[in-house]
Enzyme design. Structure first.
Site, PDB file in Angstrom:
ATOM      1  N   GLY A  14       0.793  -1.222   0.000  1.00 37.89           N
ATOM      2  CA  GLY A  14       0.000   0.000   0.000  1.00 37.89           C
ATOM      3  C   GLY A  14       0.822   1.266   0.000  1.00 37.89           C
ATOM      4  CG  ASN A  15       4.893   1.085   1.382  1.00 39.19           C
ATOM      5  OD1 ASN A  15       4.458   0.049   0.896  1.00 39.19           O
ATOM      6  ND2 ASN A  15       6.169   1.257   1.646  1.00 39.19           N
ATOM      7  CE  LYS A 135      -9.279  -7.081   2.926  1.00 38.72           C
ATOM      8  NZ  LYS A 135      -7.974  -7.199   3.573  1.00 38.72           N
ATOM      9  CE  LYS A 220      -0.143  -6.578  -1.937  1.00 41.83           C
ATOM     10  NZ  LYS A 220       1.182  -6.655  -1.245  1.00 41.83           N
ATOM     11  CE  LYS A 282       2.998  -7.365   2.916  1.00 41.33           C
ATOM     12  NZ  LYS A 282       1.541  -7.400   3.158  1.00 41.33           N
TER      13      LYS A 282
END
Length: 319
Positions: A14-15, A135, A220, A282
């Site tokens: 996101g960053n 979510k 993602k 991740k």
């Protein structure tokens, strides 16, 4: 050190799109995308084939909230279905990344094309996630508004940490990428592709092979791993807000990891070292990719350290 001319799937955190999470202006995102493009073009300049994936949480949430607010002001304005909002976010984010990457390549004298593929990702209609949506997406409502929406729209809406009531959707696992053949053709022709934005638009297969969009959010990192497998990538690079994966995070015993074996990573997961909404997906995606074929590697690091990471100087490598 990473070999030359590797095929890399680069999953942006996101960053990489919003330097300040509170600043959701399109103009600010374009500026951040141009800054992010520097790290992406570093890889392209070294001769690697780069496929770019990214999240879309804030952006798709903003799109949904805009339609919800408009519908409350004017009941005649329909709320856009969730899959269509995901498609909008893919185009909007892809446009900014295309602008940034193209400009940076031109500055370096690189002559390549970059394109965004609005990507559908197949999920199982019987995925357990659909039984218990978790979510949160879109606007906050009071309890009365929430009940009306549940009755009229069939939404699943839950109370969110004392902040109000909010719609929740499923987060199913990705099974396949519909546009994968097109993506592969573009990559092999030397083009840079932006794909599976926000995890892709979740679709289920109906009778006779028809595809139907469903209200869901695919993680993602898992979608990035899936397209990396399909494209026979050499590396999956997951960029996040930290330089290295840590165990005992945010404690006096915190330890940063330069490398992890599959066995170590699974042990750390079992011991609860990684937060479910942050590092856990991740690490799980990295494990899945490395296990998918001998010789594949995954790197988890920050955007700022991406260039050093691919040179083996920092980041956490899983192999």
């Amino acid at each position: 050190m990473m070999q030359k001319k590797s095929r890399i799937v680069l999953a942006l955190g996101g960053n990489a799109l919003q330097a300040d999470p509170k600043d959701t202006r399109a103009e600010s995102q374009l500026v951040t995308a141009k800054e992010t493009a520097v790290a992406i073009v570093d890889l392209i300049e070294e001769g690697h084939e780069v496929i770019i994936a990214h999240g879309n949480g804030p952006q798709v949430g903003q799109i949904i909230a805009t339609y919800e607010a408009a519908a409350q002001t004017n009941p005649g304005i329909p709320v856009m279905p969730f899959p269509e909002c995901g498609a909008m976010s893919q185009g909007y984010i892809g446009y900014h990344l295309q602008q940034g990457i193209r400009e940076e390549m031109k500055n370096r004298g690189l002559d390549k094309n970059v394109a965004t593929i609005v990507t559908q990702v197949v999920v199982d209609k019987n995925d357990p996630g659909f039984e218990n949506p978790t979510k949160p997406v879109g606007s906050f409502f009071n309890e009365e508004e929430a009940k009306i929406l549940m009755d009229k729209k069939g939404y699943t809406i839950k109370e969110d940490s004392g902040r109000g009531w909010r719609r929740v959707v499923a987060s199913p696992e990705p099974l396949d990428v519909v546009e994968a053949p097109i993506i592969k053709t573009l990559v092999e022709a030397g083009h840079i592709v932006i794909t599976v934005g926000g995890g892709g638009i979740p679709v289920i297969k109906e009778d006779m092979g028809a595809l139907k969009g469903v209200p869901a959010v695919i993680d993602k990192d898992f979608a990035s791993e899936k397209i990396a497998e399909i494209l026979e990538a050499d590396y999956l690079i997951i960029l996040t807000a930290v330089e290295k994966v840590s165990i005992y995070f945010n404690t006096p015993e915190q330890k940063e990891l330069d490398t992890m074996t599959i066995g170590e990573a699974k042990q750390y997961i079992e011991e609860g070292h990684f937060a479910p909404g942050s590092m856990l997906p991740k690490v799980k995606a990295a494990i899945k990719f490395v296990e998918s074929k001998a010789g594949r590697k995954a790197l988890i690091t920050s955007l700022e350290k991406a260039k050093e990471g691919i040179q083996g100087k920092t980041g956490t490598i899983l192999q």
